[in-house]
Design a protein around this motif. Structure first.
Motif, PDB file in Angstrom:
ATOM      1  N   SER A  71      88.618  14.861  12.999  1.00  0.00           N
ATOM      2  CA  SER A  71      89.685  15.567  14.115  1.00  0.00           C
ATOM      3  C   SER A  71      88.547  16.965  14.558  1.00  0.00           C
ATOM      4  N   LYS A  72      89.366  17.958  14.941  1.00  0.00           N
ATOM      5  CA  LYS A  72      88.587  19.121  15.178  1.00  0.00           C
ATOM      6  C   LYS A  72      88.193  19.969  14.055  1.00  0.00           C
ATOM      7  N   TRP A  73      87.179  20.829  14.562  1.00  0.00           N
ATOM      8  CA  TRP A  73      86.940  21.766  13.426  1.00  0.00           C
ATOM      9  C   TRP A  73      87.994  22.923  13.268  1.00  0.00           C
ATOM     10  N   PRO A  74      88.459  23.212  11.965  1.00  0.00           N
ATOM     11  CA  PRO A  74      87.622  22.980  10.642  1.00  0.00           C
ATOM     12  C   PRO A  74      87.943  21.540  10.052  1.00  0.00           C
ATOM     13  N   TRP A  75      86.943  20.938   9.772  1.00  0.00           N
ATOM     14  CA  TRP A  75      87.327  19.519   9.286  1.00  0.00           C
ATOM     15  C   TRP A  75      87.756  19.506   7.762  1.00  0.00           C
ATOM     16  N   PRO A  76      88.467  18.531   7.243  1.00  0.00           N
ATOM     17  CA  PRO A  76      88.818  18.409   6.207  1.00  0.00           C
ATOM     18  C   PRO A  76      87.571  18.586   5.013  1.00  0.00           C
ATOM     19  N   ARG A  77      88.110  19.226   3.872  1.00  0.00           N
ATOM     20  CA  ARG A  77      87.164  19.648   2.935  1.00  0.00           C
ATOM     21  C   ARG A  77      86.484  18.071   2.180  1.00  0.00           C
ATOM     22  N   SER A  78      87.281  17.318   2.111  1.00  0.00           N
ATOM     23  CA  SER A  78      86.978  15.909   1.803  1.00  0.00           C
ATOM     24  C   SER A  78      85.719  15.430   2.499  1.00  0.00           C
ATOM     25  N   ILE A  79      85.436  15.969   3.783  1.00  0.00           N
ATOM     26  CA  ILE A  79      84.305  15.392   4.288  1.00  0.00           C
ATOM     27  C   ILE A  79      83.008  16.079   3.821  1.00  0.00           C
TER      28      ILE A  79
END
Length: 606
Positions: A71-79
């Motif tokens: 999705s849009k920034w900020p990305w999930p921390r899992s990424i």
């Protein structure tokens, strides 16, 4: 002398300003910085970034490519957790995040939990810290060892600071350092802070923390001047992440081995751009990478104190003052100063090559300031001298002639009297005594003024120089101040026209019952000409035997001819294609001379 004192006074004023500049105010430091910026920008193009410091860039391409996945920034921390595992598997020296992790993940606690778990498994992951001006302060003594604070002997137990830390992680994972942008007074970032001292506690910067942990050569100074490089190759975040998540990865499986991997953003939309000598919008991640590179390879720029360079400014200004005092050509001085400027700039460039930052631009600026002020002073002095010369010579020459002579440089007030060949003319009124006895003084003065004006106009017309009035007599000469080979012919031409003018003037005096005539004597020969007199009174005049003989010849005209010239004058005329013929009027004995003098009456050839 006045001009020399003026140049010396100007040097003294500039020297005082230089002392204020280098000793206190530093108002030319901006010149050093801006010239240094221009050279640094060019110098950076000659320096390749070291390949073992890699930027994984959250660039515009990554923002677009990751839309479907994250999705849009900020990305999930899992990424980020997945990317860490992929890079860590290649055994990098360090993974550095130039991204803040101080707020919970908007995608939920599971994403943060995974990120915490992965980070905790690795001891070579570093995070950005920042010092803030506003917010809740923390006791420095209460921060975990992972922050890397150094407690000096002077550390205060009560010291506090407002810091932004990666608070979403476990405290033991707060490993990192400051990334605060340090700017000079003009807003440009040229230096990198290595550590901040707060009440005896040293808070490390991220590059300094890496240097300590990775056992690079120690450095204790508080900041370094960055030695910029060509922008290193950026690897798109999305390219690494998406390739790692394919069934058959195509990227090299050792591309990050033994390298320092910096994860940050150069995307314009994420606003991590700063003004530097290289660009007004330079990526913050690139600044961080440059600082790390400089520390690892010990090739930052060594600063030199500004104060000693005041000597260079004073030396250049003194040499210019000497040149102006000696009357050297202004264009020649400007050329020499241009050469000196080029040498100074070359010295700065060579200094950069040897990792030294030399502030040599300001001394050149001071030298140019003195040059332009001294050139203006010289111009004003020359202008005053020209005006003085015009005023002086206008007493002796036609004003238009004076202007031409001054502009051509043929008149030099400072030139001493010299000997040269001249033609001297004396004209005296006959019957003046009778006139003065029979008429009021006012009338006689008015009559003389009319007569003198008429005769002087003729002298000026033929390029003569008026020497003086001696009672009712006129003394003039030709051949100075400007050299004139035709001086004898011009003097004879003036004498004949003066004679004709007297004839017309006599007609105006009919009925005065007085005789009015003139005698004109001319002689050509050597004489001393120039400004002669005292310091308080100078006259541009001619002296010598030639003057005396011309006066004696004028005295012999009575009863012989209105105009008589010497044999030397006749010969000088004949040497230059004269239009006159000379009728011999006999040989005469002249008072004060043993040899008699042969005289001639000039007439226009028929």
């Amino acid at each position: 002398m006045r001009q020399k004192l003026s140049f010396a006074s100007l040097l003294a004023i500039v020297a005082c300003l230089v002392a204020l500049d280098y000793g206190w105010l530093n108002f030319t430091q901006t010149i050093d910085l801006r010239v240094g910026d221009l050279l640094l920008e060019q110098h950076a193009k000659t320096r390749k970034a070291n390949p073992d410091i890699v930027i994984v860039d959250i660039d515009q391409k990554s923002l677009e490519d990751m839309n479907e996945v994250a999705s849009k920034w900020p990305w999930p921390r899992s990424i980020h957790a997945e990317l860490i595992e992929h890079i860590a598997a290649q055994n990098p020296s360090a993974i550095v995040f130039d991204v803040m992790f101080n707020e919970p993940d908007t995608f939920g606690t599971e994403s943060d939990a995974l990120f915490k778990q992965v980070v905790a498994q690795h001891s070579n992951i570093y995070f950005a810290h920042t010092l803030l001006q506003d917010g809740n302060s923390s006791a420095l003594s209460a921060l975990p060892a992972s922050v890397g604070l150094i407690k000096t002997p002077n550390a205060k137990p009560t010291a506090r600071a407002i810091m932004m830390l990666p608070s979403v992680l476990e405290r033991d994972s707060w490993r990192g350092g400051l990334i605060n942008f340090q700017q000079d007074h003009d807003g440009i970032g040229r230096n990198y802070l290595l550590h901040e001292n707060i009440d005896g506690w040293l808070i490390p910067s991220l590059p300094w923390r890496l240097a300590r942990d990775l056992k690079w050569q120690p450095i204790e100074q508080a900041q370094i001047r960055l030695n910029w490089q060509q922008q290193r190759t950026h690897i798109s975040y999305s390219a690494v992440y998406l390739d790692a998540n394919t069934e058959h990865p195509s990227r090299a499986q050792n591309e990050f081995t033994n390298k320092i991997v910096i994860i940050g953003t150069a995307a314009p939309g994420l606003q991590d751009l700063r003004p530097t000598p290289i660009s007004q919008s330079y990526p913050g991640v690139e600044i961080l990478a440059t600082a790390i590179d400089n520390l690892k390879y010990q090739d930052w720029l060594r600063d030199t104190p500004r104060t000693p360079f005041a000597i260079a400014a004073l030396l250049l200004a003194s040499l210019l003052a000497w040149g102006f005092q000696k009357g050297r050509n202004t264009l020649h001085l400007a050329t020499l100063l241009l050469i000196a400027s080029a040498l100074f700039v070359s010295a700065v460039w060579l200094g950069l090559k040897q990792y030294w930052y030399l502030p040599l631009a300001a001394p050149i600026a001071w030298a140019w300031l003195y040059f332009w002020l001294a050139a203006l002073l010289s111009y004003l002095a020359e202008k005053a001298s020209r005006e003085h010369a015009i005023a002086m010579f206008s007493r002796f020459l036609d004003a238009r002639v004076v202007g031409e002579l001054i502009s051509s440089g043929k008149i030099d007030l400072s030139k001493k009297a010299e000997s040269r060949e001249l033609t001297v003319l004396f004209s005296d009124i006959r019957g003046f005594t009778t006139l003065s006895e029979s008429h009021p003084p006012e009338y006689i003065v008015e009559l003389l003024n009319r007569y003198f004006s008429m005769q002087v106009a003729i002298i000026f017309k033929h390029g003569g120089t008026l020497d003086k009035f001696i009672g009712d007599a006129i003394m003039a000469f030709w051949g100075a101040p400007a050299h004139d080979e035709q001086h004898a012919n011009r003097a004879v031409a003036a004498a004949l026209e003066m004679s004709a003018a007297v004839q017309r003037f006599r007609q105006e005096l009919q009925g005065l019952n007085a005789e009015f005539d003139v005698g004109i004597g001319i002689h050509t020969g050597p004489a001393v000409v120039g400004f002669i007199g005292s310091d308080s009174r100078l006259d541009y005049t001619v002296i010598g035997d030639t003057v005396n003989l011309a006066s004696r010849i004028e005295g012999l005209t009575k009863g012989v001819a209105r105009v008589l010239v010497s044999e030397a004058c006749m010969q000088a005329c004949q040497q230059h294609n004269t239009v006159y013929e000379f009728i011999a009027r006999g040989t005469h004995q002249v008072k004060g001379r043993e040899q008699s003098v042969q005289l001639f009456e000039p007439q226009v050839k028929s």
